[in-house]
Design a protein around this motif. Structure first.
Motif, PDB file in Angstrom:
ATOM      1  N   ASP A  24      -2.712 -11.721   8.879  1.00  0.00           N
ATOM      2  CA  ASP A  24      -1.947 -11.359   9.523  1.00  0.00           C
ATOM      3  C   ASP A  24      -0.953 -10.330   9.020  1.00  0.00           C
ATOM      4  OD1 ASP A  24      -2.477 -13.163  11.519  1.00  0.00           O
ATOM      5  OD2 ASP A  24      -1.456 -14.634  10.714  1.00  0.00           O
ATOM      6  N   PHE A  25      -1.525  -9.554   7.859  1.00  0.00           N
ATOM      7  CA  PHE A  25      -0.704  -8.566   7.301  1.00  0.00           C
ATOM      8  C   PHE A  25      -0.640  -7.428   8.129  1.00  0.00           C
ATOM      9  CE2 PHE A  25       0.264  -4.854   4.703  1.00  0.00           C
ATOM     10  CZ  PHE A  25       1.115  -5.133   3.946  1.00  0.00           C
ATOM     11  N   ASP A  26       0.466  -6.594   8.283  1.00  0.00           N
ATOM     12  CA  ASP A  26       0.628  -5.485   9.165  1.00  0.00           C
ATOM     13  C   ASP A  26       1.960  -4.694   8.777  1.00  0.00           C
ATOM     14  OD1 ASP A  26       0.663  -3.257  11.095  1.00  0.00           O
ATOM     15  OD2 ASP A  26       0.179  -4.650  12.851  1.00  0.00           O
ATOM     16  N   ALA A  27       1.762  -3.592   8.224  1.00  0.00           N
ATOM     17  CA  ALA A  27       2.838  -2.859   7.649  1.00  0.00           C
ATOM     18  C   ALA A  27       3.146  -1.748   8.604  1.00  0.00           C
ATOM     19  CB  ALA A  27       2.750  -2.104   6.442  1.00  0.00           C
ATOM     20  N   THR A  28       2.929  -1.698   9.755  1.00  0.00           N
ATOM     21  CA  THR A  28       2.971  -0.324  10.843  1.00  0.00           C
ATOM     22  C   THR A  28       4.429  -0.655  11.370  1.00  0.00           C
ATOM     23  OG1 THR A  28       1.938  -1.869  12.512  1.00  0.00           O
ATOM     24  CG2 THR A  28       0.720  -0.274  11.350  1.00  0.00           C
ATOM     25  N   GLY A  29       5.188  -1.922  11.207  1.00  0.00           N
ATOM     26  CA  GLY A  29       6.277  -2.115  11.721  1.00  0.00           C
ATOM     27  C   GLY A  29       7.365  -1.503  11.223  1.00  0.00           C
ATOM     28  N   TRP A  30       7.238  -1.511   9.823  1.00  0.00           N
ATOM     29  CA  TRP A  30       8.298  -0.775   8.754  1.00  0.00           C
ATOM     30  C   TRP A  30       7.909   0.648   8.140  1.00  0.00           C
ATOM     31  CZ3 TRP A  30       5.657  -5.428   6.840  1.00  0.00           C
ATOM     32  CH2 TRP A  30       5.082  -5.096   5.680  1.00  0.00           C
ATOM     33  N   LEU A  31       6.596   1.094   8.371  1.00  0.00           N
ATOM     34  CA  LEU A  31       6.238   2.307   7.828  1.00  0.00           C
ATOM     35  C   LEU A  31       7.182   3.513   8.439  1.00  0.00           C
ATOM     36  CD1 LEU A  31       2.572   2.630   8.140  1.00  0.00           C
ATOM     37  CD2 LEU A  31       3.747   2.169   6.017  1.00  0.00           C
ATOM     38  N   PRO A  32       7.640   3.354   9.549  1.00  0.00           N
ATOM     39  CA  PRO A  32       8.690   4.550   9.878  1.00  0.00           C
ATOM     40  C   PRO A  32      10.222   4.375   9.202  1.00  0.00           C
ATOM     41  CG  PRO A  32       7.885   3.366  11.911  1.00  0.00           C
ATOM     42  CD  PRO A  32       7.468   2.581  10.839  1.00  0.00           C
ATOM     43  N   GLU A  33      10.191   3.359   8.389  1.00  0.00           N
ATOM     44  CA  GLU A  33      11.371   3.141   7.597  1.00  0.00           C
ATOM     45  C   GLU A  33      11.416   3.926   6.131  1.00  0.00           C
ATOM     46  OE1 GLU A  33      12.945  -0.790   7.620  1.00  0.00           O
ATOM     47  OE2 GLU A  33      12.345  -1.104   9.598  1.00  0.00           O
ATOM     48  N   ILE A  34      10.064   4.215   5.846  1.00  0.00           N
ATOM     49  CA  ILE A  34       9.625   4.970   4.514  1.00  0.00           C
ATOM     50  C   ILE A  34      10.560   6.289   4.776  1.00  0.00           C
ATOM     51  CG2 ILE A  34       8.233   5.804   2.981  1.00  0.00           C
ATOM     52  CD1 ILE A  34       6.342   3.435   3.800  1.00  0.00           C
ATOM     53  N   SER A  35      11.543   6.532   3.864  1.00  0.00           N
ATOM     54  CA  SER A  35      12.154   7.667   3.870  1.00  0.00           C
ATOM     55  C   SER A  35      11.976   8.801   2.742  1.00  0.00           C
ATOM     56  CB  SER A  35      13.797   7.627   3.853  1.00  0.00           C
ATOM     57  OG  SER A  35      14.070   6.642   2.648  1.00  0.00           O
ATOM     58  N   ILE A  36      11.220   8.417   1.925  1.00  0.00           N
ATOM     59  CA  ILE A  36      10.608   9.244   0.776  1.00  0.00           C
ATOM     60  C   ILE A  36       9.114  10.045   1.097  1.00  0.00           C
ATOM     61  CG2 ILE A  36      11.658   7.876  -1.107  1.00  0.00           C
ATOM     62  CD1 ILE A  36       8.877   6.550  -1.652  1.00  0.00           C
ATOM     63  N   PRO A  37       8.874  11.123   0.680  1.00  0.00           N
ATOM     64  CA  PRO A  37       7.753  11.680   1.075  1.00  0.00           C
ATOM     65  C   PRO A  37       6.424  10.866   0.612  1.00  0.00           C
ATOM     66  CG  PRO A  37       9.055  13.289  -0.329  1.00  0.00           C
ATOM     67  CD  PRO A  37       9.666  11.737  -0.502  1.00  0.00           C
ATOM     68  N   ALA A  38       5.510  11.034   1.671  1.00  0.00           N
ATOM     69  CA  ALA A  38       4.264  10.116   1.470  1.00  0.00           C
ATOM     70  C   ALA A  38       2.984  11.010   1.467  1.00  0.00           C
ATOM     71  CB  ALA A  38       4.494   8.999   2.534  1.00  0.00           C
ATOM     72  N   LEU A  39       2.140  10.730   0.948  1.00  0.00           N
ATOM     73  CA  LEU A  39       0.501  11.488   0.858  1.00  0.00           C
ATOM     74  C   LEU A  39      -0.214  10.033   1.351  1.00  0.00           C
ATOM     75  CD1 LEU A  39      -1.254  13.702   0.895  1.00  0.00           C
ATOM     76  CD2 LEU A  39      -1.283  13.244  -1.705  1.00  0.00           C
ATOM     77  N   PHE A  40      -0.987  10.578   2.444  1.00  0.00           N
ATOM     78  CA  PHE A  40      -1.990   9.502   2.806  1.00  0.00           C
ATOM     79  C   PHE A  40      -3.240  10.131   2.631  1.00  0.00           C
ATOM     80  CE2 PHE A  40       1.753   7.879   4.849  1.00  0.00           C
ATOM     81  CZ  PHE A  40       1.506   6.547   5.175  1.00  0.00           C
ATOM     82  N   THR A  41      -4.314   9.423   2.043  1.00  0.00           N
ATOM     83  CA  THR A  41      -5.650  10.084   1.832  1.00  0.00           C
ATOM     84  C   THR A  41      -6.704   9.125   1.903  1.00  0.00           C
ATOM     85  OG1 THR A  41      -5.951   9.289  -0.561  1.00  0.00           O
ATOM     86  CG2 THR A  41      -4.724  11.380  -0.295  1.00  0.00           C
ATOM     87  N   CYS A  42      -7.855   9.569   2.511  1.00  0.00           N
ATOM     88  CA  CYS A  42      -8.971   8.803   2.556  1.00  0.00           C
ATOM     89  C   CYS A  42     -10.453   9.520   2.407  1.00  0.00           C
ATOM     90  CB  CYS A  42      -9.154   8.139   4.142  1.00  0.00           C
ATOM     91  SG  CYS A  42      -9.177   9.085   5.257  1.00  0.00           S
ATOM     92  N   GLY A  43     -11.506   8.790   2.158  1.00  0.00           N
ATOM     93  CA  GLY A  43     -12.786   9.588   2.527  1.00  0.00           C
ATOM     94  C   GLY A  43     -13.054   9.826   3.946  1.00  0.00           C
ATOM     95  N   ARG A  44     -13.996  10.802   4.090  1.00  0.00           N
ATOM     96  CA  ARG A  44     -14.648  10.893   5.460  1.00  0.00           C
ATOM     97  C   ARG A  44     -15.443   9.858   5.896  1.00  0.00           C
ATOM     98  NH1 ARG A  44     -12.904  13.308   9.105  1.00  0.00           N
ATOM     99  NH2 ARG A  44     -12.531  15.073   8.103  1.00  0.00           N
ATOM    100  N   PHE A  45     -15.856   8.903   4.726  1.00  0.00           N
ATOM    101  CA  PHE A  45     -16.869   7.647   5.345  1.00  0.00           C
ATOM    102  C   PHE A  45     -16.052   6.290   4.991  1.00  0.00           C
ATOM    103  CE2 PHE A  45     -19.385  11.527   4.073  1.00  0.00           C
ATOM    104  CZ  PHE A  45     -20.087  11.775   5.468  1.00  0.00           C
ATOM    105  N   ASP A  46     -14.883   6.561   4.654  1.00  0.00           N
ATOM    106  CA  ASP A  46     -14.225   5.488   3.905  1.00  0.00           C
ATOM    107  C   ASP A  46     -14.219   4.259   4.936  1.00  0.00           C
ATOM    108  OD1 ASP A  46     -12.209   4.056   2.431  1.00  0.00           O
ATOM    109  OD2 ASP A  46     -11.402   5.966   1.933  1.00  0.00           O
TER     110      ASP A  46
END
Length: 294
Positions: free
Chosen positions: A218-240
């Protein structure tokens, strides 16, 4: 590599191994490996960044070179967050960048939810920030495989035979498309997969990537991601396994975020595109170092 320091840090439940690569003048980078139950990889190209800044790896409790207790009460997100705090304090990190890969992004997001001091930026590499979304995405990928593979996986899960050789061979076809596309796999990756702590993985996640049955279901961080105030980089592979659609969605929830796709990678860009992966992370971190701290 020169300027390498290794040691052990006492944490709740045992001792964890750590390694610091390099002693460059920049703000240190602390890396959270995937799994749960996996470990750091010695050939991680991010160690090259040691010329810019100290690069810190540690094997989470139960993994790699760290102690391997068998008390399942230790396998909670809360204890792993506590462990991360203990590592930060033991190493005297007053200011640092944080990078999580796969399960490590769950740990990073959970740590940041406590509003800790000192984190200058965060990198979510191949993020798994919603267990249900992850499960849905893997099942969507699975439908692109031959019917025989789909049926073997379904049958093995239904009959509880996911530890069979047939299942392992079937899942390997999936992993070679969405986990690591280098053929053959480097021996170090084979060794890491063989050395994975299945007790931790099975207890927290489940028997396979396709069905989450463990404590993370039941893990779901989407509810508190908007509270992250520091710079964030999101990366993934095209076939990830961490799809570009999901990763871009998570990035969109964080106010100060950027998004990058490694076009020739799946879940292990550090192995699939090592030089490109290291350079993207290097550029991001160097740019963050120049910004005033919070």
């Amino acid at each position: 590599m020169e300027n390498v320091k290794e040691g052990f840090i006492p944490v709740t439940g045992g001792n964890v191994w750590y390694r610091i690569s390099g002693n460059g003048p920049g703000i240190p980078l602390l890396i959270l490996h995937g799994g749960p139950g996996s470990s750091s990889i010695d050939s991680d190209p991010l160690r090259q960044l040691g010329t810019d800044r100290p690069v810190i790896h540690y094997d989470q409790l139960g993994s790699g070179k760290s102690d391997r207790p068998t008390d399942t009460r230790l396998w909670t997100v809360e204890r792993f967050v506590e462990e991360l705090g203990q590592v930060v304090r033991a190493l005297g990190l007053e200011e640092f960048h944080l990078l999580g890969h796969s399960w490590g992004t769950m740990l990073a997001a959970s740590y940041l939810a406590g509003k800790p001091a000192g984190v200058r930026s965060v990198i979510f590499s191949s993020p798994a920030l919603s267990a249900r979304r992850w499960e849905q995405d893997q099942r969507k990928y699975l439908r692109e495989f031959p019917q025989e593979i789909q049926e073997t996986i379904e049958r093995s899960e239904r009959e509880g035979t996911t530890d069979s050789e047939t299942y392992a061979e079937t899942v390997r076809a999936y992993y070679e498309r969405h986990f690591c596309r280098v053929t053959p796999w480097p021996q170090e990756l084979e060794d890491e997969m063989a050395g994975m702590n299945q007790q931790v993985y099975n207890f927290m996640w489940g028997a396979s990537e396709f069905t989450v049955t463990g404590t993370l279901k039941d893990f779901d961080a989407t509810g508190w991601l908007p509270e992250i105030s520091i710079p964030a980089l999101f990366t993934c592979g095209r076939f990830d396994e961490a799809t570009s659609e999901a990763t871009e969605y998570y990035a969109g929830l964080v106010p100060a975020s950027e998004f990058h796709v490694f076009e020739h990678s799946s879940h292990m860009p550090g192995i699939e595109e090592p030089d490109t992966y290291a350079e993207v992370i290097r550029e991001w971190l160097n740019g963050q170092d120049l910004k005033p701290g919070a």
